[in-house]
Write an enzyme that holds these catalytic residues in place. Sequence first.
Site, mmCIF file in Angstrom:
data_model
loop_
_atom_site.group_PDB
_atom_site.id
_atom_site.type_symbol
_atom_site.label_atom_id
_atom_site.label_comp_id
_atom_site.label_asym_id
_atom_site.label_seq_id
_atom_site.Cartn_x
_atom_site.Cartn_y
_atom_site.Cartn_z
ATOM 1 C CG ASN A 54 -1.803 1.167 1.356
ATOM 2 O OD1 ASN A 54 -1.392 2.289 1.093
ATOM 3 N ND2 ASN A 54 -3.037 0.944 1.771
ATOM 4 N NE ARG A 85 9.055 20.883 2.726
ATOM 5 C CZ ARG A 85 10.359 21.109 2.877
ATOM 6 N NH1 ARG A 85 11.151 21.148 1.829
ATOM 7 N NH2 ARG A 85 10.859 21.256 4.069
ATOM 8 C CG HIS A 118 -7.973 3.569 1.060
ATOM 9 N ND1 HIS A 118 -8.250 2.739 2.111
ATOM 10 C CD2 HIS A 118 -9.089 4.309 0.883
ATOM 11 C CE1 HIS A 118 -9.469 2.971 2.558
ATOM 12 N NE2 HIS A 118 -10.000 3.930 1.822
ATOM 13 N NE ARG A 154 -8.030 6.996 3.959
ATOM 14 C CZ ARG A 154 -8.776 6.097 4.576
ATOM 15 N NH1 ARG A 154 -10.064 6.330 4.764
ATOM 16 N NH2 ARG A 154 -8.261 4.980 5.030
ATOM 17 C CG HIS A 192 -3.329 9.107 1.526
ATOM 18 N ND1 HIS A 192 -4.199 8.409 0.757
ATOM 19 C CD2 HIS A 192 -3.706 8.916 2.819
ATOM 20 C CE1 HIS A 192 -5.078 7.812 1.538
ATOM 21 N NE2 HIS A 192 -4.814 8.098 2.789
ATOM 22 C CD GLU A 245 -7.030 -0.836 0.731
ATOM 23 O OE1 GLU A 245 -6.430 -1.858 1.061
ATOM 24 O OE2 GLU A 245 -6.961 0.229 1.359
ATOM 25 C CB THR A 300 -6.389 4.538 9.148
ATOM 26 O OG1 THR A 300 -6.084 3.354 8.398
ATOM 27 C CG2 THR A 300 -6.460 4.199 10.630
ATOM 28 C CG HIS A 317 -5.844 -1.605 9.201
ATOM 29 N ND1 HIS A 317 -5.312 -0.870 10.234
ATOM 30 C CD2 HIS A 317 -6.432 -0.713 8.377
ATOM 31 C CE1 HIS A 317 -5.594 0.399 10.056
ATOM 32 N NE2 HIS A 317 -6.262 0.534 8.924
ATOM 33 C CG ASP A 318 -2.939 -1.655 12.656
ATOM 34 O OD1 ASP A 318 -2.291 -0.631 12.385
ATOM 35 O OD2 ASP A 318 -4.128 -1.631 13.031
ATOM 36 N N GLY A 364 0.892 -1.292 4.391
ATOM 37 C CA GLY A 364 1.387 0.048 4.087
ATOM 38 C C GLY A 364 2.223 0.634 5.195
ATOM 39 C CG HIS A 365 1.716 3.038 9.462
ATOM 40 N ND1 HIS A 365 1.722 4.406 9.281
ATOM 41 C CD2 HIS A 365 2.260 2.814 10.677
ATOM 42 C CE1 HIS A 365 2.247 4.974 10.354
ATOM 43 N NE2 HIS A 365 2.575 4.039 11.212
HETATM 44 N N1 PXP Z 1 -6.541 -2.543 4.188
HETATM 45 C C1 PXP Z 1 -7.345 -1.461 4.231
HETATM 46 C C2 PXP Z 1 -8.765 -1.617 3.830
HETATM 47 C C3 PXP Z 1 -6.831 -0.211 4.595
HETATM 48 O O1 PXP Z 1 -7.643 0.857 4.626
HETATM 49 C C4 PXP Z 1 -5.472 -0.089 4.929
HETATM 50 C C5 PXP Z 1 -4.909 1.236 5.288
HETATM 51 O O2 PXP Z 1 -5.055 2.108 4.217
HETATM 52 C C6 PXP Z 1 -4.677 -1.250 4.879
HETATM 53 C C7 PXP Z 1 -5.245 -2.462 4.516
HETATM 54 C C8 PXP Z 1 -3.224 -1.215 5.217
HETATM 55 O O3 PXP Z 1 -3.044 -0.966 6.565
HETATM 56 P P1 PXP Z 1 -1.624 -0.562 7.132
HETATM 57 O O4 PXP Z 1 -1.276 0.763 6.531
HETATM 58 O O5 PXP Z 1 -1.822 -0.507 8.612
HETATM 59 O O6 PXP Z 1 -0.661 -1.632 6.697
#
Ligand code: PXP
Length: 239
Positions: free
Chosen positions: A9, A20, A45, A47, A52, A72, A102, A192-193, A215-216
């Site tokens: 991601n 910037r 993703h 928004r 972003h 997404e 998020t 996620h996470d 992603g994060h």
């Molecule tokens: N899946 C979905 C639906 C998300 O919204 C996100 C965050 O944009 C992720 C996965 C990825 O999560 P993370 O950035 O915590 O890895």
Amino acid sequence: MESTRLSVNINKIALLRNARGGAIPNLLQVAQDCERFGAQGITIHPRPDERHIRYRDVYELKEIVTTEFNIEGYPDERFMNMVLEVKPHQCTLVPDPPGVLTSNAGWNTIEHSRFLTQIIDKLKNAGIRVSLFVETNKQQIQHAAQTGAHRIELYTGPYAGLFEQNRQAAAAPYVQAAQTATAVGLGVNAGHDLNLHNLRYLKQQIPQLLEVSIGHALICDALYYGLENTIQLYLRQLE
Ligand code: PXP
């Protein structure tokens, strides 16, 4: 055991660029480099506030992504028009209200059954694979299958939250959820996470896991290890 694809991601890269106002880091270059370093997919993703990923980025990425392209988002009219035009390999529907920081909850597939069925029908007619972001509740997953979705993406925030304390208890609802999904014919993604500490265990517990989108943590790890090493490290967790 199925092989599990790593979809990177790249929202955070766009966030850094936007800080910037210029074109550094170059989002398209990063997407191409993620693929060159072994990522099997690129996730974005966009928004509504474009804080972003911008809508323009989506069209530019479509031209250069050679692995699986996963978009997404919440299916409002603008999002749907864009997705139907771009035709990514996969669209992951997320029930985010517009201002949320998020994604932090899955769909209520029972309450939104009609809405989701109509949306999914349009996406399927355009040849797009559809995944629904859901939590681990059995009835919700069974109803996800009835909307016509191909896959679910399990929201792994709660797994990650409990992992350090009790990994077995953290994974248990996800193992059940994946079994329910398989029984009703849904493929299983997760996201996620997820990070270098908790990814391998999840993969071991859910052998049918088809894809993780990360992603994060991955982008944060890249600050220390570099993008190429980091992607290799994540791929190794999925072996
Ligand atoms: N899946 C979905 C639906 C998300 O919204 C996100 C965050 O944009 C992720 C996965 C990825 O999560 P993370 O950035 O915590 O890895």
